[in-house]
Design a protein around this motif. Sequence first.
Motif, PDB file in Angstrom:
ATOM      1  N   ARG A 116       0.825  -1.210   0.000  1.00  0.00           N
ATOM      2  CA  ARG A 116       0.000   0.000   0.000  1.00  0.00           C
ATOM      3  C   ARG A 116       0.859   1.259   0.000  1.00  0.00           C
ATOM      4  N   LYS A 117       2.093   1.149   0.479  1.00  0.00           N
ATOM      5  CA  LYS A 117       2.983   2.312   0.530  1.00  0.00           C
ATOM      6  C   LYS A 117       3.899   2.402  -0.693  1.00  0.00           C
ATOM      7  N   LEU A 118       4.173   1.257  -1.322  1.00  0.00           N
ATOM      8  CA  LEU A 118       5.141   1.211  -2.420  1.00  0.00           C
ATOM      9  C   LEU A 118       4.512   1.176  -3.813  1.00  0.00           C
ATOM     10  N   GLU A 119       3.401   0.497  -3.937  1.00  0.00           N
ATOM     11  CA  GLU A 119       2.855   0.176  -5.254  1.00  0.00           C
ATOM     12  C   GLU A 119       1.854   1.222  -5.740  1.00  0.00           C
ATOM     13  N   ASP A 120       1.841   1.451  -7.053  1.00  0.00           N
ATOM     14  CA  ASP A 120       0.804   2.290  -7.654  1.00  0.00           C
ATOM     15  C   ASP A 120      -0.563   1.621  -7.509  1.00  0.00           C
ATOM     16  N   ASP A 121      -0.594   0.307  -7.681  1.00  0.00           N
ATOM     17  CA  ASP A 121      -1.823  -0.467  -7.524  1.00  0.00           C
ATOM     18  C   ASP A 121      -1.505  -1.673  -6.642  1.00  0.00           C
ATOM     19  N   PRO A 122      -1.772  -1.565  -5.330  1.00  0.00           N
ATOM     20  CA  PRO A 122      -1.418  -2.666  -4.422  1.00  0.00           C
ATOM     21  C   PRO A 122      -2.063  -4.000  -4.783  1.00  0.00           C
ATOM     22  N   LYS A 123      -3.199  -3.966  -5.498  1.00  0.00           N
ATOM     23  CA  LYS A 123      -3.869  -5.214  -5.872  1.00  0.00           C
ATOM     24  C   LYS A 123      -3.193  -5.896  -7.053  1.00  0.00           C
ATOM     25  N   SER A 124      -2.383  -5.135  -7.787  1.00  0.00           N
ATOM     26  CA  SER A 124      -1.604  -5.707  -8.897  1.00  0.00           C
ATOM     27  C   SER A 124      -0.144  -5.291  -8.718  1.00  0.00           C
ATOM     28  N   PRO A 125       0.524  -5.831  -7.719  1.00  0.00           N
ATOM     29  CA  PRO A 125       1.874  -5.370  -7.375  1.00  0.00           C
ATOM     30  C   PRO A 125       2.895  -5.677  -8.465  1.00  0.00           C
ATOM     31  N   ARG A 126       3.803  -4.722  -8.672  1.00  0.00           N
ATOM     32  CA  ARG A 126       4.874  -4.891  -9.648  1.00  0.00           C
ATOM     33  C   ARG A 126       6.253  -4.901  -8.990  1.00  0.00           C
ATOM     34  N   LEU A 127       6.315  -4.502  -7.706  1.00  0.00           N
ATOM     35  CA  LEU A 127       7.588  -4.492  -6.986  1.00  0.00           C
ATOM     36  C   LEU A 127       7.707  -5.686  -6.051  1.00  0.00           C
ATOM     37  N   LEU A 128       6.764  -5.829  -5.121  1.00  0.00           N
ATOM     38  CA  LEU A 128       6.757  -6.978  -4.211  1.00  0.00           C
ATOM     39  C   LEU A 128       5.814  -8.021  -4.800  1.00  0.00           C
ATOM     40  N   VAL A 129       6.397  -8.932  -5.532  1.00  0.00           N
ATOM     41  CA  VAL A 129       5.626  -9.873  -6.339  1.00  0.00           C
ATOM     42  C   VAL A 129       5.463 -11.197  -5.600  1.00  0.00           C
ATOM     43  N   THR A 130       4.258 -11.754  -5.688  1.00  0.00           N
ATOM     44  CA  THR A 130       4.004 -13.075  -5.111  1.00  0.00           C
ATOM     45  C   THR A 130       4.428 -14.150  -6.088  1.00  0.00           C
ATOM     46  N   GLU A 131       5.228 -15.072  -5.616  1.00  0.00           N
ATOM     47  CA  GLU A 131       5.609 -16.244  -6.405  1.00  0.00           C
ATOM     48  C   GLU A 131       4.812 -17.420  -5.863  1.00  0.00           C
ATOM     49  N   TRP A 132       3.780 -17.818  -6.563  1.00  0.00           N
ATOM     50  CA  TRP A 132       2.860 -18.831  -6.053  1.00  0.00           C
ATOM     51  C   TRP A 132       3.590 -20.133  -5.738  1.00  0.00           C
ATOM     52  N   GLY A 133       3.377 -20.612  -4.533  1.00  0.00           N
ATOM     53  CA  GLY A 133       4.022 -21.837  -4.087  1.00  0.00           C
ATOM     54  C   GLY A 133       5.446 -21.629  -3.631  1.00  0.00           C
ATOM     55  N   GLY A 134       5.976 -20.405  -3.825  1.00  0.00           N
ATOM     56  CA  GLY A 134       7.362 -20.156  -3.457  1.00  0.00           C
ATOM     57  C   GLY A 134       7.533 -19.126  -2.367  1.00  0.00           C
ATOM     58  N   GLY A 135       6.882 -17.984  -2.523  1.00  0.00           N
ATOM     59  CA  GLY A 135       7.040 -16.918  -1.553  1.00  0.00           C
ATOM     60  C   GLY A 135       6.886 -15.570  -2.206  1.00  0.00           C
ATOM     61  N   TYR A 136       7.852 -14.675  -1.944  1.00  0.00           N
ATOM     62  CA  TYR A 136       7.786 -13.310  -2.456  1.00  0.00           C
ATOM     63  C   TYR A 136       9.130 -12.918  -3.057  1.00  0.00           C
ATOM     64  N   LEU A 137       9.068 -11.920  -3.958  1.00  0.00           N
ATOM     65  CA  LEU A 137      10.267 -11.467  -4.652  1.00  0.00           C
ATOM     66  C   LEU A 137      10.214  -9.967  -4.834  1.00  0.00           C
ATOM     67  N   LEU A 138      11.353  -9.286  -4.614  1.00  0.00           N
ATOM     68  CA  LEU A 138      11.471  -7.862  -4.926  1.00  0.00           C
ATOM     69  C   LEU A 138      11.956  -7.737  -6.367  1.00  0.00           C
ATOM     70  N   ALA A 139      11.091  -7.284  -7.240  1.00  0.00           N
ATOM     71  CA  ALA A 139      11.389  -7.208  -8.674  1.00  0.00           C
ATOM     72  C   ALA A 139      12.003  -5.853  -9.018  1.00  0.00           C
ATOM     73  N   ALA A 140      13.187  -5.605  -8.509  1.00  0.00           N
ATOM     74  CA  ALA A 140      13.867  -4.336  -8.752  1.00  0.00           C
ATOM     75  C   ALA A 140      15.351  -4.492  -8.510  1.00  0.00           C
ATOM     76  N   ASP A 141      16.146  -3.664  -9.199  1.00  0.00           N
ATOM     77  CA  ASP A 141      17.574  -3.613  -8.916  1.00  0.00           C
ATOM     78  C   ASP A 141      17.798  -2.652  -7.747  1.00  0.00           C
ATOM     79  N   VAL A 142      18.847  -2.895  -6.988  1.00  0.00           N
ATOM     80  CA  VAL A 142      19.119  -2.121  -5.765  1.00  0.00           C
ATOM     81  C   VAL A 142      20.528  -1.562  -5.824  1.00  0.00           C
ATOM     82  N   GLU A 143      20.667  -0.294  -5.391  1.00  0.00           N
ATOM     83  CA  GLU A 143      21.998   0.317  -5.308  1.00  0.00           C
ATOM     84  C   GLU A 143      22.134   1.072  -4.001  1.00  0.00           C
ATOM     85  N   LYS A 144      23.347   1.129  -3.469  1.00  0.00           N
ATOM     86  CA  LYS A 144      23.603   1.887  -2.254  1.00  0.00           C
ATOM     87  C   LYS A 144      23.582   3.374  -2.558  1.00  0.00           C
TER      88      LYS A 144
END
Length: 238
Positions: free
Chosen positions: A209-237
């Motif tokens: 709700r704080k990160l996504e444009d549409d929390p119901k269709s997340p593009r950053l914190l993605v659900t991997e069915w049967g696996g868990g969750y994934l952050l779909a972004a590159d990260v830099e310090k």
Amino acid sequence: MTDTAVTQILIVDDARDIREPLAQYLRKQGLRTRMAASAAEARIVLDEASIDLVILDVMMPGEDGLSLCRALVARGGPPVILLTAMADETDRIVGLELGADDYVVKPFNPRELLARIRAVLRRAPPTPPTVDATERRFAGWTHIPATRELIDADGTRTELTSGESRLLTVFLDHPRTVLSRMRLLDLTAGREAKPYDRAIDNTISRLRRKLEDDPKSPRLLVTEWGGGYLLAADVEKV
């Protein structure tokens, strides 16, 4: 947590003549305070702000304090001190069984409540596993662990709860990697993790709700069915 000077208290009570004087008293003692007149208002504050302890009236219109207490405990939320009427011994017992940390009987002495607040904060749970405190950027956001904040590309700041900030840090440590619920629990709660704990799902929902444009269709914190969750972004310090 023992330093009440940096502690933020949420007072939940439908009686204005209780919550406002109490908030004023606690502020004079060096605590930050937020107020809510109902459980519904409290849920909004808890999703938006970093709350360290909740003072919660049991008898309120709509959702009562025991129901909100149950929800807070289920999601691994902040400690709870219940405010109960003198005659409601059953409510006090039920509240403690639900996981409330203490209770105070109305009418109460603010000094006694302050002492109980400090006692509950001293009984902090074991420290969770250490996570990286480095400031990092991802997908237009900057995460500041020290202040538990997110900053968007326009410089707008969003406050995170301690649990949200800790979980986000874990994802930033493992970008584009599928992490199971149990793995996330291990990395955020350590030996305090409980089997079948839904706290991870609840925290991810709040982060979306704080990160996504549409929390119901997340593009950053993605659900991997049967696996868990994934952050779909590159990260830099930073």
